[in-house]
Design a protein around this motif. Structure first.
Motif, PDB file in Angstrom:
ATOM      1  N   UNK A 348       0.836  -1.217   0.118  1.00 34.63           N
ATOM      2  CA  UNK A 348       0.169  -0.061   0.055  1.00 34.63           C
ATOM      3  C   UNK A 348       0.731   1.266   0.146  1.00 34.63           C
ATOM      4  N   UNK A 349       1.806   1.207   0.640  1.00 28.70           N
ATOM      5  CA  UNK A 349       2.924   2.552   0.653  1.00 28.70           C
ATOM      6  C   UNK A 349       3.436   2.760  -0.922  1.00 28.70           C
ATOM      7  N   UNK A 350       3.493   1.704  -1.753  1.00 27.89           N
ATOM      8  CA  UNK A 350       4.089   1.959  -3.124  1.00 27.89           C
ATOM      9  C   UNK A 350       2.637   2.413  -3.892  1.00 27.89           C
ATOM     10  N   UNK A 351       1.708   1.763  -3.538  1.00 29.89           N
ATOM     11  CA  UNK A 351       0.296   1.898  -4.418  1.00 29.89           C
ATOM     12  C   UNK A 351      -0.130   3.301  -4.432  1.00 29.89           C
ATOM     13  N   UNK A 352       0.077   4.011  -3.044  1.00 29.92           N
ATOM     14  CA  UNK A 352      -1.045   5.088  -2.993  1.00 29.92           C
ATOM     15  C   UNK A 352       0.174   6.454  -2.840  1.00 29.92           C
ATOM     16  N   UNK A 353      -0.377   7.327  -3.658  1.00 31.58           N
ATOM     17  CA  UNK A 353       0.210   8.815  -3.501  1.00 31.58           C
ATOM     18  C   UNK A 353      -0.686   9.662  -2.836  1.00 31.58           C
ATOM     19  N   UNK A 354      -0.102  10.797  -2.116  1.00 36.54           N
ATOM     20  CA  UNK A 354      -0.928  11.888  -1.514  1.00 36.54           C
ATOM     21  C   UNK A 354      -1.270  12.654  -2.566  1.00 36.54           C
ATOM     22  N   UNK A 355      -2.078  13.369  -2.559  1.00 34.48           N
ATOM     23  CA  UNK A 355      -2.347  14.351  -3.800  1.00 34.48           C
ATOM     24  C   UNK A 355      -2.838  15.650  -2.825  1.00 34.48           C
ATOM     25  N   UNK A 356      -1.923  16.812  -3.123  1.00 32.61           N
ATOM     26  CA  UNK A 356      -2.130  17.879  -2.305  1.00 32.61           C
ATOM     27  C   UNK A 356      -3.039  18.863  -3.373  1.00 32.61           C
ATOM     28  N   UNK A 357      -3.722  19.751  -2.587  1.00 29.43           N
ATOM     29  CA  UNK A 357      -4.533  20.785  -3.206  1.00 29.43           C
ATOM     30  C   UNK A 357      -4.090  21.503  -4.335  1.00 29.43           C
ATOM     31  N   UNK A 358      -2.670  21.704  -4.401  1.00 25.15           N
ATOM     32  CA  UNK A 358      -2.191  22.254  -5.645  1.00 25.15           C
ATOM     33  C   UNK A 358      -1.950  21.186  -6.738  1.00 25.15           C
TER      34      UNK A 358
END
Length: 372
Positions: A348-358
């Protein structure tokens, strides 16, 4: 990590013999009095209990203490992050005359809509009033809001001849997934009701044994999952669960793997990418994130999937369901694309990325490695 079956059996035996584990197991096996009477998650039952809990004149005999805790939660710690002019100092003072608050359930009201000339009707689940404060609570347990219900209630209250210095509209539900349509409603949940009202009452030095038993029964009822959603009304065993987890995390990891038909001797690591090298646990990671870092995204093939981190519990919300880990949410995301029979495991750490407001994105594995 446990490397052989003998060690696994030994640690598993310690786990299932642990007094804390046995206490937790017992809580799952017995039914509450409310369930035995068939009232488990009826909204009218919950409203009636809350009315008894927070009424200054109820047989709970704690005066305005529960009501003050309830108002504090509404005004300062609510899940919608709404702040009001009712602050801690004012709530704790005598200026609001909370000891005179009347608490009623199933209160009917009506008004004529000036725009359509149609009659509007309401039935408030909880209605709290004195000469200074009015609080109405719409309680949703097993259902969502009826069409424009909170908007209608707002119109009726606005057409009322009564005037109050403080007039609050509250939407109570098991979780943040069920929201009020009218933005003027402050959203609270049963977890907050437990944390900020019930638990302080339970620990109050003046509470009687009889009333403590009643609260215990209601707490046990909150722990039970409610219909159609695989989650409890409130998590009431967190401290005990964390203690057990920290004590037996190695054997619990093996149990989680065993659910995937993997034993210590036969485990084959199947992952969509390399195993992360950081040993920083997830509970330390999500607790460092802020509101701008709770949205997740992943691209599998050509399909983009999105999820959200519950910054309170660390659970991952994907398509309306909660998952206890990043990897289980990743599996669900892939299954939503490939089908339920696709059983490949994912990091899961490799699968997901954080998407920031920008729109900037950062892979969670990299966040782990750079967290400090």
């Amino acid at each position: 990590m446990i490397t052989n079956t003998k060690e696994l059996k030994s640690q598993l035996n310690h786990l299932i013999s642990d007094p804390g584990f046995l206490l937790l197991q017992e809580s799952f096996e017995k039914e509450s009095l409310f369930q035995l009477l068939g009232f488990g998650h009826r909204e009218t039952m919950h409203s009636a209990f809350i009315s008894w809990l927070i009424s200054p004149t109820s047989s709970l005999n704690l005066g305005s203490f529960p009501l003050k805790r309830f108002i504090y939660y509404i005004c300062e710690e609510n899940v919608s992050n709404t702040k009001t002019t009712l602050g801690f100092d004012l709530i704790e003072s005598d200026a609001l005359e909370l000891e005179k608050m009347e608490v009623s359930t199933e209160v009917s009201a009506s008004a004529v809509d000036a725009e359509t000339n149609s009659k509007l009707k309401a039935r408030f689940d909880l209605y709290l009033t004195n000469d200074i404060v009015r609080i109405i609570v719409e309680n949703k347990v097993l259902s969502r809001e009826n069409k424009d219900q909170t908007e209608t209630y707002t119109k009726i209250l606005n057409n009322s001849d009564d005037t109050y210095t403080y007039d609050l509209k509250v939407f109570l539900s098991p979780g943040a997934m069920v929201k009020p349509k009218c933005p003027k409603f402050i959203q609270v949940d049963y977890q907050g009701l437990y944390n900020f009202v019930i638990e302080p009452c339970l620990n109050h030095p003046k509470i009687s044994i009889e009333n403590k038993n009643i609260l215990d029964q209601y707490i046990h009822n909150l722990r039970m999952v409610y219909r159609g959603v695989n989650k409890p009304m409130a998590k009431v065993n967190d401290e005990l669960c964390i203690t057990i987890y920290n004590k037996y995390k190695d054997v619990l990891y093996e149990i989680f793997d065993a659910v995937k038909n993997e034993t210590p001797e036969k485990r084959i690591v199947k992952t969509s990418s390399s195993v992360r090298t950081s040993k920083l646990p997830w509970d330390e990671i999500y607790s460092r994130l802020n509101e701008d870092e709770k949205y997740l995204e992943s691209t599998y093939g050509s399909t983009i999937t999105k999820a959200e981190i519950d910054l309170t519990s660390g659970h991952i919300i994907f398509q309306g369901q909660e998952f206890s880990s990043l990897s289980s949410a990743a599996i669900a995301a892939v299954n939503s694309i490939k089908g339920e029979n696709y059983t490949e495991r994912y990091n899961g750490f490799e699968f997901w990325s954080i998407i920031y407001p920008n729109a900037k994105r950062k892979n969670l594995a990299k966040c782990v490695l750079t967290s400090h």
